[in-house]
Design a protein around this motif. Structure first.
Motif, mmCIF file in Angstrom:
data_model
loop_
_atom_site.group_PDB
_atom_site.id
_atom_site.type_symbol
_atom_site.label_atom_id
_atom_site.label_comp_id
_atom_site.label_asym_id
_atom_site.label_seq_id
_atom_site.Cartn_x
_atom_site.Cartn_y
_atom_site.Cartn_z
ATOM 1 N N GLY A 14 0.803 -1.322 -0.114
ATOM 2 C CA GLY A 14 0.048 0.266 -0.012
ATOM 3 C C GLY A 14 0.745 1.301 0.041
ATOM 4 O O GLY A 14 0.226 2.434 0.220
ATOM 5 N N GLN A 86 -3.529 4.231 -7.568
ATOM 6 C CA GLN A 86 -4.337 3.025 -7.942
ATOM 7 C C GLN A 86 -3.833 1.802 -7.400
ATOM 8 O O GLN A 86 -4.104 1.005 -6.666
ATOM 9 C CB GLN A 86 -4.530 2.914 -9.362
ATOM 10 N N LYS A 89 -3.308 1.687 -3.888
ATOM 11 C CA LYS A 89 -4.690 1.337 -3.020
ATOM 12 C C LYS A 89 -4.996 0.012 -3.288
ATOM 13 O O LYS A 89 -5.914 -0.478 -2.546
ATOM 14 C CB LYS A 89 -5.952 2.237 -3.720
ATOM 15 N N GLN A 90 -4.376 -0.868 -4.286
ATOM 16 C CA GLN A 90 -4.459 -2.266 -4.370
ATOM 17 C C GLN A 90 -3.696 -2.949 -3.340
ATOM 18 O O GLN A 90 -3.582 -4.308 -3.514
ATOM 19 C CB GLN A 90 -4.446 -2.879 -5.690
ATOM 20 N N ASP A 91 -3.127 -2.375 -2.373
ATOM 21 C CA ASP A 91 -2.346 -2.772 -1.359
ATOM 22 C C ASP A 91 -0.886 -3.524 -2.077
ATOM 23 O O ASP A 91 -0.400 -4.635 -1.420
ATOM 24 C CB ASP A 91 -3.190 -3.972 -0.851
ATOM 25 N N VAL A 120 -1.349 8.076 0.479
ATOM 26 C CA VAL A 120 -0.445 7.317 0.274
ATOM 27 C C VAL A 120 0.903 7.324 0.735
ATOM 28 O O VAL A 120 1.403 8.209 0.496
ATOM 29 C CB VAL A 120 -0.414 6.727 -1.311
#
Ligand code: SAH
Length: 280
Positions: A14, A86, A89-91, A120
């Motif tokens: 992340g 992006q 945020k998808q870890d 982030v």
């Protein structure tokens, strides 16, 4: 002893690491960059990151090209930043790999500020900038006691693609050595401004293309002839431009040339200092 893989132990899912890859030669990659490449879930890389360096990542790590070329204002910068957010945020552990140093004409600050805005977490991992590491491969020191006590690093164009709006007269008068990035296109105009402010047309200039890479080329010219030589020799970016007496030192310090049989001069500035003088 430090385990070098530990340098990425805190590369958290992340988060985005903005990492400098240096000018191209894989030996100039930092241990931290290398460790981060092993730990990353995805690598988003620039045009200036060399194949040799990308080859150091595990073969199954996904890579995304986010290159920009030609020094034009890039509408894609926003897309790159969005993509980093992006992926984070998808870890994923997102490695943003950039040529040279991310904070030297690399838009690392801009990308990081967008990450801040998106919440982030990030880290900046410095790299060797082309204006230092690249010139070292050409045998040109940035400072030398007999030539200069200051250097100025300048980009050849601004965000609109025009000649940088710095005070060229002040630069010409105040800085004995200049290191220019992204300056091939406008070097003629820049040289004219420097000469108009009093710099000599005979002042030495070196154009170092693909610095530190196997296809590195160094063209030595002068302020007066630089633009013409760029045309004659069809010099293409990426190139670092060094202007000033430091360029003369290359006759003595071109270690790469020496490895290929070139004879080095012990007194390239012609100061008659045969022996090295030990001082304080
Ligand atoms: N962040 C980078 C600079 C990016 S701007 C750094 O710190 O090095 C892109 C410019 O960097 C190019 O136009 C060129 O002027 C310079 N550059 C980067 N890598 C180079 C290389 N291997 N050889 C010559 N110039 C290079």
């Amino acid at each position: 002893m430090t385990n070098v893989t530990d340098f990425a132990a805190d590369f958290a899912p992340g988060s985005v690491w903005l990492v400098g890859a240096g000018p191209g030669h894989a030996g100039l990659l930092t241990l931290q960059a290398h460790a981060a490449m092993q730990a990353a879930d995805v690598i988003v890389y620039d045009a200036l990151v060399s194949e040799d360096i990308l080859a150091l990542a595990p073969a199954d790590t996904p890579r995304e090209y986010a290159g920009k070329r030609g020094g034009k204002p890039s509408p894609k910068q926003a897309d790159i930043t969005l993509r980093l957010i992006q992926l984070a945020k998808q870890d994923m552990r997102v490695l943003r790999l950039k040529g040279g140093d991310p904070f030297v004409f690399g838009r690392g600050g801009e990308e990081a500020l967008s990450l801040v805005q998106a919440g982030v977490p990030f880290r900046i991992c410095p790299g060797i900038t082309a204006g230092i590491g690249g010139l070292a491969f050409a045998g040109i020191p940035l400072t030398h006691r007999d030539t200069n006590h200051a250097i100025t690093m300048i980009t050849g164009h601004d965000a609109t693609g025009n000649v940088t709006g710095v005070d060229w007269e002040a630069v010409a008068k105040g800085s004995p050595a200049l290191i220019l990035y992204m300056a091939i296109k406008h070097l003629g105009a820049i040289a004219d401004k420097l000469m108009a402010a009093g710099r000599s047309a005979d002042e030495p200039v070196a154009l170092v293309t693909n610095a530190s890479m196997p296809d590195m080329q160094v063209l030595e010219t002068t302020l007066g002839r630089a633009a013409e030589d760029i045309r004659l020799h069809d010099v293409k970016p990426p190139a670092i431009v060094a202007i000033g007496e430091i360029v003369r030192l290359r006759a003595g310090l071109d270690w790469l040339g020496a490895a290929g049989g070139k004879t080095l001069e012990a007194d390239p500035l012609g100061l008659g200092k045969g022996d090295s003088k030990q001082t304080g």
